[in-house]
Design a protein around this motif. Sequence first.
Motif, short mmCIF file in Angstrom:
data_model
loop_
_atom_site.label_atom_id
_atom_site.label_comp_id
_atom_site.label_asym_id
_atom_site.label_seq_id
_atom_site.Cartn_x
_atom_site.Cartn_y
_atom_site.Cartn_z
N ARG A 569 3.33 -25.51 -35.02
CA ARG A 569 1.64 -25.20 -34.68
C ARG A 569 2.12 -24.83 -36.11
O ARG A 569 2.46 -24.20 -36.91
N SER A 574 -2.91 -27.50 -35.29
CA SER A 574 -2.18 -28.84 -34.74
C SER A 574 -0.93 -28.63 -35.39
O SER A 574 -0.70 -27.38 -35.31
N TYR A 575 0.22 -29.29 -34.99
CA TYR A 575 1.74 -29.86 -35.54
C TYR A 575 2.03 -30.29 -35.97
O TYR A 575 1.70 -31.86 -35.81
N LYS A 576 3.44 -29.96 -36.60
CA LYS A 576 4.14 -30.94 -37.54
C LYS A 576 5.41 -30.95 -37.48
O LYS A 576 6.22 -29.89 -36.69
N ALA A 583 2.69 -35.69 -38.44
CA ALA A 583 1.32 -34.93 -37.73
C ALA A 583 1.70 -35.12 -36.11
O ALA A 583 1.79 -36.48 -36.41
N TYR A 585 1.14 -34.76 -32.07
CA TYR A 585 -0.29 -33.69 -30.74
C TYR A 585 0.41 -34.20 -29.64
O TYR A 585 1.02 -34.52 -29.21
N ILE A 586 0.56 -33.05 -29.07
CA ILE A 586 0.50 -32.25 -27.96
C ILE A 586 0.11 -32.94 -26.48
O ILE A 586 -1.46 -33.44 -26.32
N HIS A 587 0.72 -34.62 -25.20
CA HIS A 587 0.52 -35.08 -24.79
C HIS A 587 -1.16 -34.49 -23.61
O HIS A 587 0.05 -33.45 -23.08
N LYS A 596 -0.91 -24.56 -26.46
CA LYS A 596 -0.43 -24.35 -27.82
C LYS A 596 0.81 -23.31 -28.15
O LYS A 596 0.30 -22.18 -29.05
N LYS A 610 -2.61 -41.86 -31.92
CA LYS A 610 -1.68 -40.72 -32.08
C LYS A 610 -0.07 -40.77 -31.81
O LYS A 610 -0.14 -40.93 -31.03
N TYR A 612 1.47 -39.05 -30.25
CA TYR A 612 1.84 -38.14 -29.01
C TYR A 612 2.87 -37.24 -28.31
O TYR A 612 3.52 -38.03 -28.59
#
Length: 641
Positions: A569, A574-576, A583, A585-587, A596, A610, A612
């Motif tokens: 995080r 956001s997540y990398k 970048a 993202y959490i589905h 998170k 995006k 996911y």
Amino acid sequence: LRSKKEELQAQREALPCYEARDNITAAIMANQTTIIVGETGSGKTTQIPQFLYEAGLTKNGIIAITQPRRVAAISIAKRVSEEMGTRLGDKVGYSIRFDDTTAPSTKIKYMTDGMLLRELLSDTKLEKYSVIILDEAHERTLRTDILFGMVKGIQKERKDLKIIVMSATLNAERFSQYFDGAEILYVAGRQFPVRAFAPGAQLEDYVDAALVTTFQLHQEEPKGDFLVFLTGQEEIDNLQKLIEEQARDLPPKCPKLLVCPIYAKLPTDQQTRVFNPAPPGTRKVILATNVAETSITISGIRYVIDTGVSKVRSFNAKTGMESLTVQPISKASAQQRSGRAGREAPGFCYRLYTQAAYEGLSEETEPEIMRCNLASVVLMLKASGVDDVLGFDYMDKPSRTSIVRALEQLYALGALNDEGGLSELGQQMAELPLDPVYSKVLLQSVKYKCTKEVLTVIAMLSVDLIFFSPNDKREQAGQAKKRFMNYDGDHLTLLNVFSSFQTVHGDAAWCAENFISARSLKQVQDIRRQLVSFTSRQGIDTTVSCGTDNLEAVLKCFLSGCFQNVAMRTPDGSYKTLVGNQAVYIHPSSVLFLKKPDAVVYNELMHTTKQYMRNISIIQPQWLLDVAPQYYGRAAARTTG
Ligand code: ADP
Ligand code: MG
């Protein structure tokens, strides 16, 4: 009235391949390698193996026919055993991962391309076989491509081995060139004209468009079944529900609609339903993945609804990330899809994309080998004795970068030693019917003493859609899911679901109350059983359990295989990804969606709007040093300060 047997025989004799029977058999007898091109539905897959059997080619070995898809291997083996008047699993059988119905008496064996590759590990010259048929060659799947090279090499030493390459598209010169100028045989097809329609403007949502089109055509057009191309189980299940709901409101004089889904993970008994004719006064709507494009032929279709997309694996060789993405199909695929409407009479194809979009499609689908992670194939090549994976005789050679990536990944997994040879762990990994990542996870479970749990989670992960969530009951479904929730993430949540399911002995009412797919859970049980048998054959005790107090061990095992799938995080929430800094993202389906956490391991990436992450669990960054020291020595030191 004709008997069932006479009926089947009459159907066989009506096929174009049957008419060309003598030519086909003669060409195969006269050549070491033959390329056969014929329209989908002309009888290549079902008839040619039978001709060769009747011509005596199974006296000194059996016939293998490879299929890229398991559904096709199963349904075709069933059909051919009926045609030959034998029980499935006797003269005709199929072999797919987690399910082998062949016996010592089997002469014609339908199998996935992956299974034949696997057999190469223990039978490097494929001595069992007198004929290898590489079917659906036009699809150019990763595994079929590797088989091209392997069987070509074997034939140099085994002059008696016959190779047959079968394709549904005309451009077969590529295959002929590769197989040293092998003869190409064209089977004259029968194809009625198909009128294609396209919308004037790009549509918002193709599933919705498919729904609207289905009902419009159903009410306006004369009889004839529908075939709708979609990308996967989730879409198919959704559309099935929507169609069935709306179909209740059809005017009473309107014919009924019968929805028949077909996709790889559908239980076998339900797969057969698509082949049965619709009852009188009913129109069949077949909702299919790409399997219905060329692999299987279903009678009665007059209308095709083509969404213009399919789900494919793609791999970014630079970042090392592989993801499943929904992508536009090629023109060649679009033509195959529309062709499915014109097999028995003139037909209609409704494309849910504009003519301009059609013009913009690429001519052909890029071979899978050019766009996916090669780790499993490189491991397989190494285990089959191909040391020089860069110099292998590829039909289309993947980029050097992606081969080197695969070698690096295998090295990091501990499958290769410093000299690039197979390590003992690598040998064991190759023997398991799993992706190298999951083979590693499973083998590590011995060290972490949680094999029982890991087997369950792997089996759960290999099935889509454990939970379902009807549109009108989202709230209740969400509440039900909370009962199984483990706050460390999806892996342990899945473990809870399976344990509870076992406790109630798979009770269907319990499944319905909890919004859990009984069908999926039954598959999980089945897959788990198969995994147990493969794993115990490796001398591993599959009952070793970490109990409920030490579930961290399970997560460490997953991390030891999926250590490249880690995301952190960032300060903005956001997540990398740790590898490649992308970048992600959490589905929303994840139990961690709202939570998170700082660091997570994920199972797969799905690219829609995006990237996911799906199936996610919380990890401690310092675990990375334990589970993948060669790989994370530096990266982990950096992130943990
Ligand atoms: P090809 O491989 O050339 O595309 P196939 O050999 O798969 O053709 O199919 C030949 C015919 O056999 C098809 O027209 C189809 O009607 C019939 N067929 C194949 N599988 C089944 C099945 N499971 N049930 C009923 N008919 C089938
Ligand atoms: Mg076929």
